[in-house]
Each structure stands twice: as C-alpha cells, then as structure tokens.
Design a protein around this motif. Sequence first.
Motif, mmCIF file in Angstrom:
data_model
loop_
_atom_site.group_PDB
_atom_site.id
_atom_site.type_symbol
_atom_site.label_atom_id
_atom_site.label_comp_id
_atom_site.label_asym_id
_atom_site.label_seq_id
_atom_site.Cartn_x
_atom_site.Cartn_y
_atom_site.Cartn_z
ATOM 1 N N SER A 129 -4.816 19.120 -57.730
ATOM 2 C CA SER A 129 -4.688 17.706 -58.068
ATOM 3 C C SER A 129 -3.470 17.482 -58.960
ATOM 4 O O SER A 129 -2.834 18.431 -59.431
ATOM 5 N N ALA A 130 -3.163 16.225 -59.180
ATOM 6 C CA ALA A 130 -2.088 15.838 -60.097
ATOM 7 C C ALA A 130 -2.422 14.440 -60.607
ATOM 8 O O ALA A 130 -3.018 13.631 -59.879
ATOM 9 N N VAL A 131 -2.052 14.184 -61.834
ATOM 10 C CA VAL A 131 -2.347 12.885 -62.438
ATOM 11 C C VAL A 131 -1.035 12.301 -62.950
ATOM 12 O O VAL A 131 -0.235 13.029 -63.551
ATOM 13 N N CYS A 132 -0.809 11.010 -62.681
ATOM 14 C CA CYS A 132 0.369 10.378 -63.286
ATOM 15 C C CYS A 132 0.046 8.977 -63.748
ATOM 16 O O CYS A 132 -0.892 8.340 -63.261
ATOM 17 N N ILE A 133 0.819 8.525 -64.714
ATOM 18 C CA ILE A 133 0.711 7.147 -65.190
ATOM 19 C C ILE A 133 1.219 6.234 -64.073
ATOM 20 O O ILE A 133 2.236 6.534 -63.430
ATOM 21 N N GLU A 134 0.512 5.142 -63.845
ATOM 22 C CA GLU A 134 0.833 4.290 -62.689
ATOM 23 C C GLU A 134 2.296 3.835 -62.656
ATOM 24 O O GLU A 134 2.913 3.768 -61.597
ATOM 25 N N GLU A 135 2.860 3.551 -63.829
ATOM 26 C CA GLU A 135 4.252 3.060 -63.873
ATOM 27 C C GLU A 135 5.260 4.157 -63.526
ATOM 28 O O GLU A 135 6.445 3.881 -63.330
ATOM 29 N N VAL A 169 -4.737 9.413 -59.652
ATOM 30 C CA VAL A 169 -5.102 10.805 -59.381
ATOM 31 C C VAL A 169 -4.772 11.113 -57.923
ATOM 32 O O VAL A 169 -5.190 10.377 -57.021
ATOM 33 N N PHE A 170 -3.998 12.145 -57.718
ATOM 34 C CA PHE A 170 -3.647 12.614 -56.371
ATOM 35 C C PHE A 170 -4.273 13.993 -56.159
ATOM 36 O O PHE A 170 -4.455 14.739 -57.124
ATOM 37 N N ALA A 171 -4.547 14.331 -54.902
ATOM 38 C CA ALA A 171 -5.068 15.676 -54.635
ATOM 39 C C ALA A 171 -4.763 16.107 -53.211
ATOM 40 O O ALA A 171 -4.454 15.277 -52.344
ATOM 41 N N MET A 172 -4.830 17.404 -53.012
ATOM 42 C CA MET A 172 -4.679 17.994 -51.676
ATOM 43 C C MET A 172 -5.708 19.119 -51.558
ATOM 44 O O MET A 172 -5.945 19.838 -52.537
ATOM 45 N N LEU A 173 -6.310 19.241 -50.373
ATOM 46 C CA LEU A 173 -7.263 20.322 -50.117
ATOM 47 C C LEU A 173 -6.573 21.414 -49.303
ATOM 48 O O LEU A 173 -5.566 21.166 -48.645
#
Length: 181
Positions: A129-135, A169-173
């Motif tokens: 996964s990866a998390v980033c601030i929307e802006e 939140v983004f993710a890849m399986l």
Amino acid sequence: MRLPIETDRLLLRPHRTSDLDDLAQFRGDPEVVRYVPWPVRDRAATEETLQVKLTQTELVAHGQWLVLAVEVRSTGTVIGEVLLKWAADRQGEVGFALGRDHQGQGYAAEAATAMLRLGFDELGFHRISAVCIEENVASARLLARLGMRQEARLVDNVFFKGAWATQLVFAMLEDEWRAPR
Ligand SMILES: CC(C)(COP(=O)(O)OP(=O)(O)OC[C@H]1O[C@@H](n2cnc3c(N)ncnc32)[C@H](O)[C@@H]1OP(=O)(O)O)[C@@H](O)C(=O)NCCC(=O)NCCS
C-alpha cells in the motif's frame, strides 16, 4: 534480498555517510517536504537522520523500514530516497521522495517499481500500500501510474503540518502485480 538494486538508470542502495551533501540538498527544500511527515532539515538535522538511514538496510521483521538512496548511475548523484516498510504479515508500504531538479523524468516510477518488485517477487508480499495527502497530486498520479488502485479517501484523517488533511490510500495485490499490464 540482494542489494544494491540496479534499474535502467538507477542504483538503489543503502545510504553512506558520504551522501550527506546530496541529501541536504533535497531535505532542505520546503517544496520537497511539503507533503511528507518530516520538516525542512538543515545540514546538521539531515546528518542526524542519515545516521538512522545507515541502519535501515534490511527487511527481516515486521515494522522495519528499508530506506534506500536513489543514485543516478551515470553521475553518481543521490537524487532521493525510496522506502519499503514490512507493515504486517506479507504486507508492505512503499514511499518515495526526489529532489525537485530530478522530478518529472520518470525516476520515481523507476525506483518505486523496483521496490514493488522486491516486495512481491523477492519477499513474497501479498499486498503493498501507499498513503498520500490528497493535495499531493504528483504522488497520487505516480501511484496510479504504477498500477496501484485508490482504495480509500480518508477525510481529515490526519493533523498534518498545522491543518487537518485528507489522505488517499492506494494498494496493489500480488495478483495485480503479476497480471499482464
Ligand atoms: C511524488 C514524487 C516522487 C513524484 O515524482 P515524479 O518525478 O513526478 O514521478 P515520476 O518519476 O513517475 O515522473 C513522472 C513524470 O516524468 C515524466 N517522464 C519523463 N521522462 C520519463 C521516463 N523516461 N519515464 C517515465 N516518465 C518520464 C512523465 O511524463 C511524468 O510527467 P507528468 O507528471 O508531467 O505526467 C515527487 O513529486 C516528490 O518527490 N515529491 C516530494 C516528496 C513526496 O511528496 N513524496 C511522496 C509522499 S506520499
């Protein structure tokens, strides 16, 4: 895990004490740190964090971060860093930061792809996964370009640098990583 990792244009390798000059360049840039959880750092503060990075060279237990310097092979310059956390059972989290002069050239995508490969192909992760601030549009675009799915938009989920911020939140399986793209 075999380090360094070589890609077409980059060498992803553990940090060295001699990286301080290059690191101080981008860690002291307010634009680069705007959406990452650390403040603008002067040379002395960068040196302190470099001491920690020198130890973040393995991924053998949950909770560990592997933090690699992103070096351009043709010049030997360290232009940024790329991270992979062993977040939980067979799960990872990826992160990246590049100096401003080296953005917009596909280097971040090249480095992040190598970390996804490490997580899925070498470490047997099921989900990254990866998390980033929307802006942080550049980051969200990169994550989408990597083939990661946006899974969540967490409204005002974090008090970030003096204001409430929304996180994506983004993710890849592993199946998605292996699917032909
Ligand atoms: C997030 C960040 C790493 C993205 O970097 P980036 O340089 O935009 O990402 P990429 O390496 O994928 O480069 C993509 C751009 O390079 C261009 N490019 C040029 N040559 C390229 C090549 N050979 N291959 C791929 N893309 C190339 C692409 O067209 C794209 O441009 P566009 O964004 O205008 O469409 C960068 O903005 C950054 O370091 N920000 C500060 C730290 C930060 O916020 N980190 C993330 C915290 S969540």
